[in-house]
Motif scaffolding. Sequence first.
Motif, mmCIF file in Angstrom:
data_model
loop_
_atom_site.group_PDB
_atom_site.id
_atom_site.type_symbol
_atom_site.label_atom_id
_atom_site.label_comp_id
_atom_site.label_asym_id
_atom_site.label_seq_id
_atom_site.Cartn_x
_atom_site.Cartn_y
_atom_site.Cartn_z
ATOM 1 N N ILE A 1 -0.634 -15.393 -4.938
ATOM 2 C CA ILE A 1 -0.509 -14.519 -6.109
ATOM 3 C C ILE A 1 -2.096 -14.673 -6.586
ATOM 4 N N VAL A 2 -2.386 -15.486 -6.646
ATOM 5 C CA VAL A 2 -4.299 -14.977 -6.698
ATOM 6 C C VAL A 2 -4.340 -13.973 -6.471
ATOM 7 N N GLN A 3 -4.818 -13.145 -5.732
ATOM 8 C CA GLN A 3 -4.936 -11.977 -4.880
ATOM 9 C C GLN A 3 -4.453 -11.116 -5.547
ATOM 10 N N ALA A 4 -3.377 -10.958 -6.506
ATOM 11 C CA ALA A 4 -2.480 -9.793 -6.534
ATOM 12 C C ALA A 4 -3.329 -9.769 -8.425
ATOM 13 N N GLY A 5 -3.230 -11.070 -8.614
ATOM 14 C CA GLY A 5 -3.555 -11.360 -9.872
ATOM 15 C C GLY A 5 -4.981 -11.288 -10.204
ATOM 16 N N GLY A 6 -5.681 -11.083 -9.068
ATOM 17 C CA GLY A 6 -7.480 -10.755 -9.670
ATOM 18 C C GLY A 6 -7.006 -8.683 -9.571
ATOM 19 N N LYS A 7 -6.003 -8.287 -9.306
ATOM 20 C CA LYS A 7 -5.824 -7.127 -9.563
ATOM 21 C C LYS A 7 -4.991 -6.407 -10.863
ATOM 22 N N LEU A 8 -4.236 -7.486 -10.965
ATOM 23 C CA LEU A 8 -3.604 -7.261 -12.938
ATOM 24 C C LEU A 8 -4.648 -7.483 -13.954
ATOM 25 N N VAL A 9 -6.153 -8.360 -13.363
ATOM 26 C CA VAL A 9 -6.686 -8.647 -14.158
ATOM 27 C C VAL A 9 -7.533 -7.618 -14.707
ATOM 28 N N ALA A 10 -7.637 -6.672 -13.252
ATOM 29 C CA ALA A 10 -8.540 -5.768 -13.141
ATOM 30 C C ALA A 10 -7.935 -4.367 -14.386
ATOM 31 N N GLY A 11 -6.637 -4.126 -13.962
ATOM 32 C CA GLY A 11 -5.957 -3.228 -14.815
ATOM 33 C C GLY A 11 -5.938 -3.430 -15.809
ATOM 34 N N ILE A 12 -6.369 -5.030 -16.243
ATOM 35 C CA ILE A 12 -5.627 -4.709 -17.782
ATOM 36 C C ILE A 12 -6.546 -4.662 -18.892
ATOM 37 N N PRO B 1 9.208 -14.239 -1.969
ATOM 38 C CA PRO B 1 8.643 -14.694 -3.502
ATOM 39 C C PRO B 1 7.060 -14.112 -2.694
ATOM 40 N N ILE B 2 7.077 -14.204 -1.057
ATOM 41 C CA ILE B 2 5.905 -13.097 -1.144
ATOM 42 C C ILE B 2 5.285 -11.881 -1.244
ATOM 43 N N PHE B 3 7.095 -10.874 -1.428
ATOM 44 C CA PHE B 3 6.560 -9.659 -1.313
ATOM 45 C C PHE B 3 6.352 -9.376 -3.152
ATOM 46 N N PHE B 4 7.306 -10.320 -3.595
ATOM 47 C CA PHE B 4 7.303 -10.771 -5.192
ATOM 48 C C PHE B 4 6.586 -10.505 -5.275
ATOM 49 N N ALA B 5 5.578 -11.776 -5.443
ATOM 50 C CA ALA B 5 4.354 -11.905 -5.976
ATOM 51 C C ALA B 5 2.708 -11.036 -5.450
ATOM 52 N N SER B 6 3.691 -10.267 -4.250
ATOM 53 C CA SER B 6 2.073 -9.218 -4.004
ATOM 54 C C SER B 6 2.699 -7.962 -4.665
ATOM 55 N N PHE B 7 3.217 -7.617 -5.338
ATOM 56 C CA PHE B 7 3.239 -6.222 -5.477
ATOM 57 C C PHE B 7 2.922 -6.759 -7.007
ATOM 58 N N GLY B 8 2.564 -7.445 -7.437
ATOM 59 C CA GLY B 8 1.236 -7.394 -8.738
ATOM 60 C C GLY B 8 0.346 -6.517 -7.903
ATOM 61 N N ILE B 9 -0.148 -6.387 -7.172
ATOM 62 C CA ILE B 9 -1.225 -5.367 -6.211
ATOM 63 C C ILE B 9 -0.936 -4.441 -7.030
ATOM 64 N N VAL B 10 0.822 -3.441 -6.841
ATOM 65 C CA VAL B 10 1.121 -2.468 -7.272
ATOM 66 C C VAL B 10 0.766 -2.095 -8.778
ATOM 67 N N VAL B 11 1.098 -3.160 -9.709
ATOM 68 C CA VAL B 11 1.112 -3.085 -11.048
ATOM 69 C C VAL B 11 -0.528 -2.959 -11.977
ATOM 70 N N GLY B 12 -1.386 -3.573 -10.900
ATOM 71 C CA GLY B 12 -2.557 -3.451 -11.276
ATOM 72 C C GLY B 12 -3.311 -2.741 -10.986
ATOM 73 N N THR B 13 -2.435 -2.134 -10.067
ATOM 74 C CA THR B 13 -4.066 -0.885 -9.740
ATOM 75 C C THR B 13 -3.521 0.219 -10.343
ATOM 76 N N MET B 14 -2.019 0.741 -10.760
ATOM 77 C CA MET B 14 -1.422 1.331 -11.454
ATOM 78 C C MET B 14 -1.824 1.735 -13.225
ATOM 79 N N MET C 1 0.758 -1.305 0.234
ATOM 80 C CA MET C 1 0.043 0.310 0.153
ATOM 81 C C MET C 1 0.598 1.406 0.051
ATOM 82 N N TYR C 2 1.953 1.211 0.598
ATOM 83 C CA TYR C 2 3.129 2.479 0.636
ATOM 84 C C TYR C 2 3.103 2.496 -0.995
ATOM 85 N N PHE C 3 3.530 1.626 -1.846
ATOM 86 C CA PHE C 3 3.947 1.798 -3.175
ATOM 87 C C PHE C 3 2.382 2.137 -4.538
ATOM 88 N N VAL C 4 1.657 1.604 -4.031
ATOM 89 C CA VAL C 4 0.356 1.836 -4.263
ATOM 90 C C VAL C 4 0.029 3.416 -3.872
#
Length: 438
Positions: free
Chosen positions: A174-185, A115-128, A50-53
């Motif tokens: 990974i699944v939680q971050a994947g949801g954000k990536l799908v929304a972003g795309i 691995p957990i932190f890099f997987a969660s970074f997908g939230i940042v990309v998807g929100t961006m 959330m800091y990065f978001v």
Amino acid sequence: MSRRVVGNATSMMAVQAGSYLLPLVNIPYLLRVIGPEHYGLIAFSQAVMMYFVTLNDYGFNLSATRELAVRRDDPVLRSELYSAVMTIKCSFCVLSFLILCALVHFVPKFHGNGPIFFASFGIVVGTMLFPQWFFQGIEKMYWISAVNLIANLAFTAGIYLLVRHSSDYLIAAIVQAGGKLVAGILGLIILFSTEHVQLSVPTLGQLRHRLSDGWHLFMSSAAATFYTSSNAVVLGFVCGMTQVGYFSAAYKIFAAGQMLVSPMCQAIYPHVCSLAHRSRQLAVDYLRKAMIVIGGLTFLGGFLILVLAVPIVRIAMGPKYMASVPVLEFMALTPFACAINNIYGTQGMLNFGMKPQYSRIIVLSAIFSNIILVPLCYWFKAPGAAASALITETVVTLAMGIALYGRGIDLLPRLSEVREQLASLSMFAQKRYEKVTG
């Protein structure tokens, strides 16, 4: 409220339903399968994200939304604004990833769970990627609703299909971050196929203007994130991941309460921007009515959560999470405080030319929050973090109300206005009942 605002509020409620109510379907399952410690680790990593978001957002969800709301019919401005905002967002996203790499390499708490932190970074990309600020500015929130519901349905299905054992906590992240990536795309596809936005290379002057316009809002949103996300982060460092699990499990219930706040506040923001641009008094009258509706609903919802905290935790989380009961009790009325300070701050101060004062209040409140957060976490663990959040939101609300009153702006509704709104709601409910019963 206008029909457009009501429609947009309904759409934004669908967004929040996708973001919070659908996860509430799988949260009981996830909590029981992976356990408090692993759930706490995921929540800890997401709090860091959330800091990065916030860095990537840079206040554009308010500054760019406001500019678009006022000049939404200018096609050149729309394309220029989008290009400049996304250039800045992409740059900050790259910077965020580099910072995360440094944290994982140098900080022991991060290094052991890379691995957990890099997987969660997908939230940042998807929100961006997701252009929520753009759809909000042109008041087409139904696209936000549709995209988020699809993404969260996919997330819900993924949790049930792929997470079967405690060791599957990485898959859950990974699944939680994947949801954000799908929304972003999906959001980008809809934007370019329906709004005819033309990408261009922004000039340095355009970039400087967007950065300057969003600076005070970025500072205030960064400070706000600092005193919201820091609850889980500080708790993780001070007390460990199990306490983060107790706190975050209760936070999901709190987030469902926030569902009453966010959609209505996001829907009325562009409308208030337009009203304030024409007349301050029109905006003041409108916000007084909004205070009655939004404040009343959040207070009622918070009271119900407070009274029913024990059965809610027992049913939704299971016996392992009874330590979350006092956390939920402290959080129960926080949505009410958030609703009032949103009307005072985001809707009022930002639209009445008080951006520096708004930013100052948020920054000072963040400092205050982090002064009380560490000792409260140390002495009371997860309930201490929840108490810190409630105290801070109350302080923010009082400070903003005093700042507005000092400018001669009183947003507290009059007793006659409360009676009028209650009478209108009663009449509406009666008509709906008569229509349903024939």
